[in-house]
Each structure stands twice: as structure tokens, then as C-alpha cells.
Design an enzyme around this catalytic site. Structure first.
Site, PDB file in Angstrom:
ATOM      1  N   ASP A 105      23.059  72.768  22.611  1.00 21.56           N
ATOM      2  CA  ASP A 105      24.009  72.241  23.218  1.00 21.56           C
ATOM      3  C   ASP A 105      25.825  73.051  24.077  1.00 21.56           C
ATOM      4  O   ASP A 105      25.850  73.609  22.466  1.00 21.56           O
ATOM      5  CB  ASP A 105      24.720  70.804  22.623  1.00 21.56           C
ATOM      6  CG  ASP A 105      25.150  70.140  24.287  1.00 21.56           C
ATOM      7  OD1 ASP A 105      25.525  70.539  24.995  1.00 21.56           O
ATOM      8  OD2 ASP A 105      25.412  68.375  23.451  1.00 21.56           O
ATOM      9  N   GLY A 106      26.001  73.115  24.390  1.00 23.44           N
ATOM     10  CA  GLY A 106      27.382  74.049  24.455  1.00 23.44           C
ATOM     11  C   GLY A 106      27.851  74.870  25.820  1.00 23.44           C
ATOM     12  O   GLY A 106      28.741  75.901  25.545  1.00 23.44           O
ATOM     13  N   GLY A 112      27.227  74.884  28.658  1.00 24.63           N
ATOM     14  CA  GLY A 112      28.679  75.253  29.498  1.00 24.63           C
ATOM     15  C   GLY A 112      30.063  75.778  29.677  1.00 24.63           C
ATOM     16  O   GLY A 112      30.431  75.889  30.060  1.00 24.63           O
ATOM     17  N   SER A 154      16.179  68.810  29.646  1.00 26.36           N
ATOM     18  CA  SER A 154      15.790  67.628  29.271  1.00 26.36           C
ATOM     19  C   SER A 154      15.449  66.558  30.637  1.00 26.36           C
ATOM     20  O   SER A 154      15.528  67.084  31.736  1.00 26.36           O
ATOM     21  CB  SER A 154      16.570  66.848  28.478  1.00 26.36           C
ATOM     22  OG  SER A 154      17.558  66.000  29.962  1.00 26.36           O
ATOM     23  N   ASN A 170      18.289  66.108  32.929  1.00 24.86           N
ATOM     24  CA  ASN A 170      18.788  67.298  33.049  1.00 24.86           C
ATOM     25  C   ASN A 170      18.940  67.708  34.876  1.00 24.86           C
ATOM     26  O   ASN A 170      19.292  68.527  35.368  1.00 24.86           O
ATOM     27  CB  ASN A 170      18.586  68.935  32.334  1.00 24.86           C
ATOM     28  CG  ASN A 170      18.846  68.629  30.795  1.00 24.86           C
ATOM     29  OD1 ASN A 170      18.635  69.189  30.083  1.00 24.86           O
ATOM     30  ND2 ASN A 170      20.477  67.759  31.106  1.00 24.86           N
ATOM     31  N   TRP A 171      18.052  67.177  35.118  1.00 24.62           N
ATOM     32  CA  TRP A 171      17.467  66.816  36.674  1.00 24.62           C
ATOM     33  C   TRP A 171      18.925  66.669  37.924  1.00 24.62           C
ATOM     34  O   TRP A 171      19.455  66.850  38.602  1.00 24.62           O
ATOM     35  CB  TRP A 171      16.259  66.602  37.245  1.00 24.62           C
ATOM     36  CG  TRP A 171      14.853  66.718  36.795  1.00 24.62           C
ATOM     37  CD1 TRP A 171      13.857  66.318  35.816  1.00 24.62           C
ATOM     38  CD2 TRP A 171      14.462  68.199  37.027  1.00 24.62           C
ATOM     39  NE1 TRP A 171      12.988  67.530  35.632  1.00 24.62           N
ATOM     40  CE2 TRP A 171      12.962  68.349  36.374  1.00 24.62           C
ATOM     41  CE3 TRP A 171      14.757  69.007  37.961  1.00 24.62           C
ATOM     42  CZ2 TRP A 171      12.275  69.377  36.564  1.00 24.62           C
ATOM     43  CZ3 TRP A 171      13.183  70.486  37.988  1.00 24.62           C
ATOM     44  CH2 TRP A 171      12.345  70.538  37.029  1.00 24.62           C
ATOM     45  N   ARG A 200      22.352  67.518  37.273  1.00 27.02           N
ATOM     46  CA  ARG A 200      22.690  68.146  37.567  1.00 27.02           C
ATOM     47  C   ARG A 200      22.313  69.327  38.782  1.00 27.02           C
ATOM     48  O   ARG A 200      21.824  68.888  39.282  1.00 27.02           O
ATOM     49  CB  ARG A 200      22.907  69.425  36.581  1.00 27.02           C
ATOM     50  CG  ARG A 200      22.684  69.075  34.724  1.00 27.02           C
ATOM     51  CD  ARG A 200      22.335  70.290  33.808  1.00 27.02           C
ATOM     52  NE  ARG A 200      22.878  69.386  32.509  1.00 27.02           N
ATOM     53  CZ  ARG A 200      23.486  70.087  31.251  1.00 27.02           C
ATOM     54  NH1 ARG A 200      23.316  71.488  30.968  1.00 27.02           N
ATOM     55  NH2 ARG A 200      23.773  69.508  30.158  1.00 27.02           N
ATOM     56  N   ARG A 234      22.146  70.220  15.818  1.00 27.02           N
ATOM     57  CA  ARG A 234      22.970  69.542  17.180  1.00 27.02           C
ATOM     58  C   ARG A 234      24.360  70.198  17.208  1.00 27.02           C
ATOM     59  O   ARG A 234      24.877  70.320  15.996  1.00 27.02           O
ATOM     60  CB  ARG A 234      23.076  68.435  17.705  1.00 27.02           C
ATOM     61  CG  ARG A 234      23.613  68.365  19.003  1.00 27.02           C
ATOM     62  CD  ARG A 234      23.583  67.000  19.798  1.00 27.02           C
ATOM     63  NE  ARG A 234      24.141  67.273  21.730  1.00 27.02           N
ATOM     64  CZ  ARG A 234      23.444  66.793  22.185  1.00 27.02           C
ATOM     65  NH1 ARG A 234      22.823  64.875  22.271  1.00 27.02           N
ATOM     66  NH2 ARG A 234      23.918  66.578  23.062  1.00 27.02           N
ATOM     67  N   GLU A 270      16.597  64.731   8.621  1.00 26.68           N
ATOM     68  CA  GLU A 270      18.257  64.814   8.654  1.00 26.68           C
ATOM     69  C   GLU A 270      18.812  65.901   9.236  1.00 26.68           C
ATOM     70  O   GLU A 270      18.198  65.685  10.026  1.00 26.68           O
ATOM     71  CB  GLU A 270      18.650  65.669   7.173  1.00 26.68           C
ATOM     72  CG  GLU A 270      17.600  65.302   6.081  1.00 26.68           C
ATOM     73  CD  GLU A 270      18.082  64.130   5.030  1.00 26.68           C
ATOM     74  OE1 GLU A 270      19.284  63.728   5.630  1.00 26.68           O
ATOM     75  OE2 GLU A 270      18.008  62.548   4.444  1.00 26.68           O
TER      76      GLU A 270
HETATM   77  C1  IPE Z   1      23.054  73.240  27.075  1.00 26.36           C
HETATM   78  O1  IPE Z   1      24.424  73.266  27.411  1.00 26.36           O
HETATM   79  C2  IPE Z   1      21.495  73.891  27.846  1.00 26.36           C
HETATM   80  C3  IPE Z   1      21.086  72.929  28.153  1.00 26.36           C
HETATM   81  C4  IPE Z   1      20.421  71.327  28.086  1.00 26.36           C
HETATM   82  C5  IPE Z   1      19.799  73.785  29.387  1.00 26.36           C
HETATM   83  P1  IPE Z   1      25.026  72.485  28.053  1.00 26.36           P
HETATM   84  O2  IPE Z   1      24.668  73.031  29.622  1.00 26.36           O
HETATM   85  O3  IPE Z   1      24.314  71.124  27.433  1.00 26.36           O
HETATM   86  O4  IPE Z   1      26.601  72.826  27.977  1.00 26.36           O
HETATM   87  P2  IPE Z   1      27.358  71.536  28.035  1.00 26.36           P
HETATM   88  O5  IPE Z   1      27.306  70.110  27.654  1.00 26.36           O
HETATM   89  O6  IPE Z   1      28.157  71.497  30.055  1.00 26.36           O
HETATM   90  O7  IPE Z   1      28.789  72.517  27.059  1.00 26.36           O
HETATM   91 MG    MG Z   2      25.474  69.908  27.277  1.00 23.49          MG
END
Ligand code: IPE
Ligand code: MG
Length: 239
Positions: free
Chosen positions: A15-16, A18, A60, A63-64, A66, A181, A200
Site C-alpha cells: 500500500d502507499g 499513490g 482488489s 479497486n474497480w 477507482r 502491510r 502474525e
Molecule cells: C497500493 O497503493 C497499490 C494498489 C492497490 C494497486 P495505493 O494505490 O492504494 O496507494 P495509496 O493508498 O493511494 O497511497
Molecule cells: Mg491504498
């Protein structure tokens, strides 16, 4: 007792991407591309660490939601990676698994993911599991439908976890021992929920594109220090 051996199966909720891009004033897709590079950077380290299964949450079922441009960009990145990284996966003697649903994914992507599974199906030393269009609840529902189709009616004794788990996407993959994560979020976000029942969980504030082998090692050290009880009590004298 502390965990004496490395986790067999590590799942990463990467994650992260973006936020990493936004902080640099770049488009979000540049963050996703940096995410692929980050994986490339740490792959050999993980491959050598004694871990046998590495699962990655790529996209996921949620994620659609977005923006369409980001979704299409991600699909292109996955399709390119499935083609361009195929040789490296083969050279690393890794077996590739895709988990998730084909519904809604571009045909070319599904074809490349399945090809990669086919090409690597004889490997067994290391397994790379990529979740694309995957959700834990979606997986359970798909599995339940398949099992219902294959189970005679009025046969409720057949519905055991052992039988049911054979219908999950992970039917040939062991449970997750350690979840990592990135980016400071502390959630499981519908990733391999059934498989993480006893895992864990290690959180790091680092954004995925900045992930390193050192942080992976920190997660392994964290895992090694944990006491596994699985509902039992510690052995007497070893509190
Ligand atoms: C994770 O990064 C990658 C995917 C879910 C494809 P994000 O796209 O969720 O990045 P943030 O959370 O917006 O920073
Ligand atoms: Mg994210």
C-alpha cells in the site's frame, strides 16, 4: 516458545503507491510503476530468506471503484509485467499462482496470468502468489457455489473446513504465517481472510515503493519473536 523457523508463507498488502507519487508531484500511475520496481528490488532477498510462499495483493475486488484511468493503467502494468517478468520468474525457479476472479479482467491479462501458471507448474521450491481482482469474501462465495454444485443435497456432514478449503483459490497453498502491510494503514482490507486466521501481522509506515530488504528482515525478526499459541496455553514453564 518463540517461532523457531522462518514463516513459510508471507503475504504483503502493498500500500502507499499513490501517496508516494503524490508526494513527489507525480501521477498515481508513476507510483504503481515504482511499486513494480520495488518488488523487483526485494524479490531476490525474499527468495533467499527461507520463505516458501510470497503472496501479493495487486488489485482488489474493491479497486474497480477507482477512476477508470487508474484502473486501466493498472491493468496495463499487470499485463506488461506478466509478459516482461516471465523470464525472471522462470529463472528464479518460482511457481506462479494467480488468485482472484477472471470476471471483468481484460482477456489478454487473464491469458498471460494463466500462461505463467502453466509454464511454472512444475516448480515447487518457491511460490509467488499474485492476487488480481481478488477479495476474501468474493473467494468464499465463489468457493461455496462450487462446493454446493459438487455436493449432493442433504449432505451437511460434508461441509467441513477441510472439504470447503479445497474449493478456495488457495486450495494448493498453505495458510499465511506473516502479513506485512506498508504505508501505516492497519487493516486487512479483505485480503486472504480465511488464510490469515492465525497469522502474525507486521505494519510499517514505509510506503510500498520505498520498501527494502531491511524492512522485510525487520518483519521476519518480529515474526521470530512472536509466540504461537493457536488457542492453546504456553507450555508450562515457558511463559
Ligand atoms: C497500493 O497503493 C497499490 C494498489 C492497490 C494497486 P495505493 O494505490 O492504494 O496507494 P495509496 O493508498 O493511494 O497511497
Ligand atoms: Mg491504498
Amino acid at each position: 516458545m518463540d517461532n523457531p523457523s522462518p514463516p513459510r508463507h508471507v503475504a504483503i498488502i502493498l500500500d502507499g503507491n499513490g501517496r508516494w507519487a503524490q508526494r513527489k508531484g507525480l501521477p498515481r500511475l508513476a507510483g504503481h510503476r515504482a511499486g513494480v520496481r520495488a518488488l523487483q528490488k526485494v524479490f531476490n532477498f525474499i527468495r533467499q530468506s527461507g520463505v516458501h510462499y510470497l503472496s501479493l495483493f495487486g488489485f482488489s475486488t474493491e479497486n474497480w471503484q477507482r477512476p477508470i484511468g487508474e484502473v486501466q493503467g493498472l491493468m496495463r502494468i499487470f499485463a506488461n509485467a506478466a509478459r516482461r517478468k516471465a523470464k525472471e520468474i522462470l529463472d528464479a525457479r518460482a511457481r506462479f499462482h494467480w488468485i482472484g476472479s477472471a470476471a471483468g479482467l481484460p482477456g489478454i491479462l487473464v491469458q498471460r496470468l494463466r500462461q505463467l501458471e502453466e509454464k511454472t507448474k512444475l516448480e515447487d521450491d518457491f511460490h509467488l502468489v499474485l492476487a488480481i481482482n481478488y477479495g476474501g469474501r468474493d473467494e468464499v462465495i465463489r468457493a461455496a457455489r462450487k462446493m454446493a454444485e459438487n455436493t449432493p443435497p442433504n449432505n451437511s456432514s460434508h461441509w467441513t473446513w477441510e472439504n470447503f478449503s479445497k474449493y478456495l483459490d488457495t486450495h494448493d497453498i498453505p495458510d499465511v504465517d506473516l502479513v506485512i502491510r506498508t504505508s501505516g494503514e492497519q487493516r486487512l482490507s479483505n485480503f486472504m481472510l480465511m488464510q490469515m486466521a492465525y497469522a502474525e501481522i507486521f505494519f510499517t509506515p514505509t510506503l510500498w515503493p520505498d520498501f527494502t530488504g531491511e524492512i522485510f528482515q525487520q518483519a521476519l525478526d518480529f515474526y521470530a519473536s512472536r509466540e504461537q499459541r493457536r488457542g492453546a496455553l504456553p507450555i508450562f514453564g515457558e511463559t
